[in-house]
Design a protein around this motif. Sequence first.
Motif, PDB file in Angstrom:
ATOM      1  N   GLN A   2       0.834  -1.207   0.000  1.00 40.72           N
ATOM      2  CA  GLN A   2       0.000   0.000   0.000  1.00 40.72           C
ATOM      3  C   GLN A   2       0.872   1.261   0.000  1.00 40.72           C
ATOM      4  N   PHE A   9      -6.495  -3.160   3.059  1.00 34.24           N
ATOM      5  CA  PHE A   9      -7.267  -2.710   4.232  1.00 34.24           C
ATOM      6  C   PHE A   9      -6.350  -2.286   5.377  1.00 34.24           C
ATOM      7  N   GLY A  10      -5.110  -1.953   5.057  1.00 32.20           N
ATOM      8  CA  GLY A  10      -4.160  -1.521   6.077  1.00 32.20           C
ATOM      9  C   GLY A  10      -3.020  -2.491   6.299  1.00 32.20           C
ATOM     10  N   MET A  20      -6.431  -1.162  10.542  1.00 34.47           N
ATOM     11  CA  MET A  20      -7.320  -1.924   9.672  1.00 34.47           C
ATOM     12  C   MET A  20      -8.583  -1.104   9.447  1.00 34.47           C
ATOM     13  N   ARG A  21      -8.978  -1.059   8.187  1.00 34.90           N
ATOM     14  CA  ARG A  21     -10.183  -0.308   7.809  1.00 34.90           C
ATOM     15  C   ARG A  21     -11.344  -0.605   8.749  1.00 34.90           C
ATOM     16  N   ALA A  67      -3.572   4.372   1.689  1.00 34.74           N
ATOM     17  CA  ALA A  67      -4.011   4.014   3.042  1.00 34.74           C
ATOM     18  C   ALA A  67      -4.567   5.279   3.667  1.00 34.74           C
ATOM     19  N   GLY A  68      -5.294   5.083   4.746  1.00 32.83           N
ATOM     20  CA  GLY A  68      -5.829   6.241   5.456  1.00 32.83           C
ATOM     21  C   GLY A  68      -6.771   7.075   4.603  1.00 32.83           C
ATOM     22  N   GLU A 124     -12.581   4.898   4.270  1.00 34.80           N
ATOM     23  CA  GLU A 124     -12.798   4.285   5.578  1.00 34.80           C
ATOM     24  C   GLU A 124     -14.015   4.854   6.287  1.00 34.80           C
TER      25      GLU A 124
HETATM   26 MO1  MOS Z   1      -6.193   1.717   5.810  1.00 34.31          MO
HETATM   27  S1  MOS Z   1      -6.266   0.982   7.748  1.00 34.31           S
HETATM   28  O1  MOS Z   1      -5.502   3.180   6.252  1.00 34.31           O
HETATM   29  O2  MOS Z   1      -5.328   0.878   4.679  1.00 34.31           O
END
Ligand code: MOS
Length: 722
Positions: free
Chosen positions: A200, A231-232, A339-340, A494-495, A674
């Motif tokens: 990611q 998903f993180g 994790m998402r 991410a995030g 998310e």
């Molecule tokens: Mo997500 S937990 O920021 O991939």
Amino acid sequence: MTRAGIGQPSVRIEGRQKVRGAAMYASDHTPVKLLYAVIVGSPVAAGRIERLDTAAATALPGVVRILTRQDMPQFGKLSFAAAVTRLPMQTDDIQYEGEPVAIVLGETLEAAEGGARLVQPVIRATPPLTPKGEAGERPSGPLIIGKDETMGDIAAGIARAAAHVEQTYTQAARHHNPIEPSATVAIWEDGHLTLYDAAQHAYYVVQTLAAAFAIPPDRVRVHAEHTGGGFGCKGRCWPHQILAAAAARITGRPVKLTLTRAQHYAMIGYQPLTRQTVRLAADAGGRLLAIEHAVLNTTAVTGDYVEPATESAKGLYASAAIATRQRMERVNLTIPSPMRAPAEGVGQWALESAMDELSIALGVDPVDLRLANHAEVDPMDGRPWSSKKLREAYAEGARRFGWRERKSRPRQDGFWRLGYGMATCMMGTFRWPSEARVRMRADGSVIIETGTHDIGTGTPTVLMQVVADTLKVDPDRISVRWGDTSLPMAGPVAGSSATIGTGGAVLLAARDLKQRLDRLFPGVEEPAAAFRASGVTELQGEGRFELPNNAGFSADGAGSGFAMRTWGALFVEVGVDPDLGLVRLRRAVGCYSAGRIVNPKTARSQMIGGIVWGWGKATMEESVQEPVHARWMAKNLSNVVIPVNADIPGAIDVSFVDEFDEHAGPIGARGIGELGATGVDAAVANAIHDAIGVRIRDLPITPGKILGALSTGRRTARVDPQ
Ligand code: MOS
């Protein structure tokens, strides 16, 4: 506007490649002279390796070599938060079941797997740590988010309160389980390391491997074009990347290492088990006088992980006093990871359940209670919001759902008792710096270059739309190059940050290119002809999305003068069968305030995915650590319950309020991926309470818990009045 500009529902540009199987994932790469690696994991969760018998495995045809701790270099220390803190195969101590103890290298995958089965680790087991739910330990290092904070006088607020709720809410550990397991292909050539990796943020992999092998980062290049979900869990580096690179260096041959599903459970992070206690004190009008939010989560024996769920209390409601506390409990498992949806995604479960309990205690409608406590500025420090249209989201969501009319709706459908529940959705606005280049060639075609990843959310499509919009170029003339750390450095996927950061950098690069075009060919409508006439072969624009004070990360607008979060309101209708304890999602309406929406098609898909993900968390997902041996009870998808199509109704209504956030980034967008997964669990628990009058405070809400709560309620006649 071109037909693919910002705001258009463009289809994913990589979709055809994917459905034809042409998209290349990490383990699809098979360089010549490849060796296949299989990790041998510890069979016990705690102990010390006494002996490793490798003779039988070495004798197996096709097994080339077996690496143990004695073969490993001493890895350099990793000093940043994006990698596993415990470096693999450096000691004889075992801290989790499945911890790598040997690597079998074979000419074929079958040989390596056969060899791995023959390696006999002899380990002196010691009693492992499992969760006890005791007081917990303070994190040792400084935290970016999740710091303990106190604002105002909690005791004074509680003393003045007309209504009071104090409850503890737990949620089970969960695993990301992306369809594509983590995989790495490592190649060393002349002191340079190349990886094909499922990532990611491939730049974290560069940093991690450069530090582990003590080489300059410019000697590491990572290719990570398509990522099959994350998903993180692929946002950080784990033992397998380091071990694959080590094996390739030791043997002088390329090495491919793909984790099995069970190994994924063992050595990749997970969402920790959490226990949250929320205390709310309110006056007779429902205005909050105090919010206390204390969180306890599991972490590894070595390595601190804080699940910053207290961000919910810090960001959501105006209150005279707010206090938060984060603690950890050590268990013999690998270190958890985001994790998402992390942080508020965890915190909303507790806070939004407690708000529902408070609304019942006060006899106030849940939406009205939230409106009474709507935070006009950041609750902790008074900063203005970058943009917030949560009031509009409540109103529009309630209208679409028919919330105000719900009491006149049917309460029963056959044997199903119907219940209606809602919750506020909230996530931070995570931002990372990002860079991009946009090139126009003499034929008028445009190439976008930035080292992002396609993780299935539509990122490359959104980048194409941003450029089509800015340059007024037909989408067929635009191509995107991504997934290679030799490209300009994109932020992570991410995030929920890619559109803000990488999209922002691409927008700035496109604007830069447009200025250069206008300067070189003033007043020209058709650049290709002008290129031909001038003899110029290519023009480039560069863009860099920066954070205030050149920060490397921002969770909530730090340094900008504005507080930034994303918002939404979720309304659900559930059916509960009180005889069997079954619960069904019948309908969901989510309305969100997340800034400008670049692609309504992919955005809607993200939010539906988030609601489905949240339904899984609310009613199904649970990774249990077996209490004697400290192993995960189930380490494959055959024993893990997750939602399937039959669990999800067609009636999921997703909308966004019209908004442009000029402070979050140049596109006007905040994050969405998310946000949709937050608040679902609480809305579902609130709706179950509405249906059958019992409150479940422990996720997932399984039939057994519903039946147990109903029978307790019947015995003690404590069932809340309808
Ligand atoms: Mo997500 S937990 O920021 O991939």
